[in-house]
Motif scaffolding. Structure first.
Motif, PDB file in Angstrom:
ATOM      1  N   ARG A 158     102.299  11.926 -23.526  1.00  0.00           N
ATOM      2  CA  ARG A 158     101.363  11.108 -24.293  1.00  0.00           C
ATOM      3  C   ARG A 158     100.097  10.840 -23.471  1.00  0.00           C
ATOM      4  O   ARG A 158      99.380   9.880 -23.713  1.00  0.00           O
ATOM      5  N   GLN A 159      99.837  11.706 -22.495  1.00  0.00           N
ATOM      6  CA  GLN A 159      98.730  11.473 -21.569  1.00  0.00           C
ATOM      7  C   GLN A 159      97.368  11.861 -22.121  1.00  0.00           C
ATOM      8  O   GLN A 159      96.359  11.284 -21.748  1.00  0.00           O
ATOM      9  N   THR A 160      97.330  12.862 -22.985  1.00  0.00           N
ATOM     10  CA  THR A 160      96.044  13.333 -23.476  1.00  0.00           C
ATOM     11  C   THR A 160      95.677  12.598 -24.759  1.00  0.00           C
ATOM     12  O   THR A 160      96.414  12.637 -25.739  1.00  0.00           O
ATOM     13  N   VAL A 161      94.541  11.925 -24.713  1.00  0.00           N
ATOM     14  CA  VAL A 161      94.010  11.201 -25.866  1.00  0.00           C
ATOM     15  C   VAL A 161      92.508  11.484 -25.936  1.00  0.00           C
ATOM     16  O   VAL A 161      91.954  12.164 -25.085  1.00  0.00           O
ATOM     17  N   PHE A 162      91.864  10.936 -26.926  1.00  0.00           N
ATOM     18  CA  PHE A 162      90.421  11.078 -27.066  1.00  0.00           C
ATOM     19  C   PHE A 162      89.704  10.045 -26.207  1.00  0.00           C
ATOM     20  O   PHE A 162      90.192   8.948 -25.990  1.00  0.00           O
ATOM     21  N   THR A 163      88.530  10.423 -25.757  1.00  0.00           N
ATOM     22  CA  THR A 163      87.638   9.475 -25.109  1.00  0.00           C
ATOM     23  C   THR A 163      86.212   9.803 -25.566  1.00  0.00           C
ATOM     24  O   THR A 163      85.788  10.960 -25.503  1.00  0.00           O
ATOM     25  N   PRO A 164      85.497   8.821 -26.097  1.00  0.00           N
ATOM     26  CA  PRO A 164      84.140   9.084 -26.578  1.00  0.00           C
ATOM     27  C   PRO A 164      83.222   9.513 -25.438  1.00  0.00           C
ATOM     28  O   PRO A 164      83.241   8.937 -24.355  1.00  0.00           O
ATOM     29  N   ALA A 165      82.419  10.529 -25.695  1.00  0.00           N
ATOM     30  CA  ALA A 165      81.429  10.990 -24.716  1.00  0.00           C
ATOM     31  C   ALA A 165      80.045  10.430 -25.059  1.00  0.00           C
ATOM     32  O   ALA A 165      79.228  10.204 -24.176  1.00  0.00           O
ATOM     33  N   VAL A 166      79.789  10.226 -26.345  1.00  0.00           N
ATOM     34  CA  VAL A 166      78.544   9.631 -26.833  1.00  0.00           C
ATOM     35  C   VAL A 166      78.951   8.414 -27.649  1.00  0.00           C
ATOM     36  O   VAL A 166      79.643   8.541 -28.653  1.00  0.00           O
ATOM     37  N   LYS A 167      78.547   7.247 -27.210  1.00  0.00           N
ATOM     38  CA  LYS A 167      79.032   6.012 -27.846  1.00  0.00           C
ATOM     39  C   LYS A 167      78.127   5.485 -28.963  1.00  0.00           C
ATOM     40  O   LYS A 167      78.546   4.645 -29.736  1.00  0.00           O
ATOM     41  N   ASN A 168      76.926   5.975 -29.083  1.00  0.00           N
ATOM     42  CA  ASN A 168      76.009   5.434 -30.085  1.00  0.00           C
ATOM     43  C   ASN A 168      75.627   6.462 -31.151  1.00  0.00           C
ATOM     44  O   ASN A 168      74.557   6.390 -31.726  1.00  0.00           O
ATOM     45  N   HIS A 169      76.495   7.408 -31.425  1.00  0.00           N
ATOM     46  CA  HIS A 169      76.205   8.447 -32.421  1.00  0.00           C
ATOM     47  C   HIS A 169      76.492   7.921 -33.837  1.00  0.00           C
ATOM     48  O   HIS A 169      77.441   7.173 -34.038  1.00  0.00           O
ATOM     49  N   PRO A 170      75.697   8.309 -34.830  1.00  0.00           N
ATOM     50  CA  PRO A 170      75.917   7.836 -36.206  1.00  0.00           C
ATOM     51  C   PRO A 170      77.287   8.197 -36.788  1.00  0.00           C
ATOM     52  O   PRO A 170      77.757   7.528 -37.701  1.00  0.00           O
ATOM     53  N   ILE A 171      77.932   9.200 -36.262  1.00  0.00           N
ATOM     54  CA  ILE A 171      79.244   9.591 -36.791  1.00  0.00           C
ATOM     55  C   ILE A 171      80.268   8.464 -36.639  1.00  0.00           C
ATOM     56  O   ILE A 171      81.221   8.362 -37.398  1.00  0.00           O
ATOM     57  N   TRP A 172      80.045   7.592 -35.660  1.00  0.00           N
ATOM     58  CA  TRP A 172      81.012   6.511 -35.401  1.00  0.00           C
ATOM     59  C   TRP A 172      80.861   5.346 -36.383  1.00  0.00           C
ATOM     60  O   TRP A 172      81.684   4.433 -36.372  1.00  0.00           O
TER      61      TRP A 172
ATOM     62  N   THR B  54      91.127  13.509 -22.660  1.00  0.00           N
ATOM     63  CA  THR B  54      91.134  12.825 -21.373  1.00  0.00           C
ATOM     64  C   THR B  54      91.628  13.677 -20.208  1.00  0.00           C
ATOM     65  O   THR B  54      91.033  13.647 -19.146  1.00  0.00           O
ATOM     66  N   GLN B  55      92.699  14.398 -20.356  1.00  0.00           N
ATOM     67  CA  GLN B  55      93.284  15.100 -19.206  1.00  0.00           C
ATOM     68  C   GLN B  55      92.468  16.298 -18.738  1.00  0.00           C
ATOM     69  O   GLN B  55      92.531  16.683 -17.586  1.00  0.00           O
ATOM     70  N   SER B  56      91.699  16.894 -19.612  1.00  0.00           N
ATOM     71  CA  SER B  56      90.956  18.101 -19.247  1.00  0.00           C
ATOM     72  C   SER B  56      89.451  17.909 -19.243  1.00  0.00           C
ATOM     73  O   SER B  56      88.736  18.724 -18.665  1.00  0.00           O
ATOM     74  N   GLU B  57      88.978  16.865 -19.908  1.00  0.00           N
ATOM     75  CA  GLU B  57      87.546  16.624 -20.117  1.00  0.00           C
ATOM     76  C   GLU B  57      86.899  17.703 -20.991  1.00  0.00           C
ATOM     77  O   GLU B  57      85.684  17.780 -21.079  1.00  0.00           O
ATOM     78  N   LEU B  58      87.712  18.547 -21.628  1.00  0.00           N
ATOM     79  CA  LEU B  58      87.177  19.523 -22.572  1.00  0.00           C
ATOM     80  C   LEU B  58      86.757  18.804 -23.858  1.00  0.00           C
ATOM     81  O   LEU B  58      87.296  17.753 -24.185  1.00  0.00           O
ATOM     82  N   PRO B  59      85.798  19.374 -24.598  1.00  0.00           N
ATOM     83  CA  PRO B  59      85.342  18.708 -25.810  1.00  0.00           C
ATOM     84  C   PRO B  59      86.398  18.719 -26.918  1.00  0.00           C
ATOM     85  O   PRO B  59      87.019  19.744 -27.187  1.00  0.00           O
TER      86      PRO B  59
END
Length: 186
Positions: A105-119, A156-161
């Motif tokens: 359960r180690q790999t999760v999402f992490t936002p790279a751009v926090k102020n994008h309209p998609i959010w 999170t674990q790979s920093e891949l998009p």
């Protein structure tokens, strides 16, 4: 294929039923319906889209269309995906499909751009969402992003998009590298 009619969205703005402007079409109709009638198209788990259709989509995007690609599991390998005409619409090079056990359960999402309209679809700021509650067991590894592409969210674990946006002239392509939905078992 999901297509969104911009005129219907504008007419329904301020109402709770804005999804009435959404049309669900089969991949077969993608080459028949005029793309100019739509502001956005979502390709969910696209497979077997020919080069001609990819060229039409790209021309429509470059004139201001918005495309979302959800890479599913229709392509069994990264090689088959990169050998298909679909690769022209991708934000980079798909290297592999990473799989993890259900215990991981180690790999999760992490936002790279926090102020994008998609959010804005979320009721709270994207950095306040407990992403740790949404583990990722499979994802496509996209590397060597195109110069006009950037990650909106990473694994999170790979920093891949995980979620990438790419500007193509006047339009944009948003790509999910997550084969959704996650399978019940591997």
């Amino acid at each position: 294929v999901t297509m969104i009619d911009p005129d219907a969205v504008l007419a329904e703005s301020g109402q709770d039923n804005s999804f009435q402007s959404t049309k669900i079409e089969t991949f077969a109709k993608l080459g028949v319906v005029p793309l100019s009638d739509y502001s956005n198209v979502i390709l969910y788990d696209p497979f077997d889209i020919d080069a001609n259709m990819c060229d039409k989509l790209l021309a429509w995007i470059e004139q201001g269309g918005g495309l979302m690609i959800v890479l599913g599991s229709a392509y069994k390998t990264a090689e088959s995906l990169m050998d298909s005409p679909m690769h022209t619409l991708l934000p980079g090079v798909v290297k592999r499909l990473t799989r993890r056990s259900r215990d991981s359960r180690q790999t999760v999402f992490t936002p790279a751009v926090k102020n994008h309209p998609i959010w804005t679809i979320f009721e709270r700021p994207v950095e306040e969402i407990p992403w740790v509650g949404y583990p990722v067991y499979r994802h496509w590894d996209i590397e060597n992003l195109n110069p006009t592409a950037y990650p909106l969210m990473r694994f999170t674990q790979s920093e891949l998009p995980a979620l990438t946006e790419e500007i193509r002239k006047q339009g944009r392509i948003v790509t999910w590298a997550l084969p959704y939905p996650e399978p019940i078992s591997h």
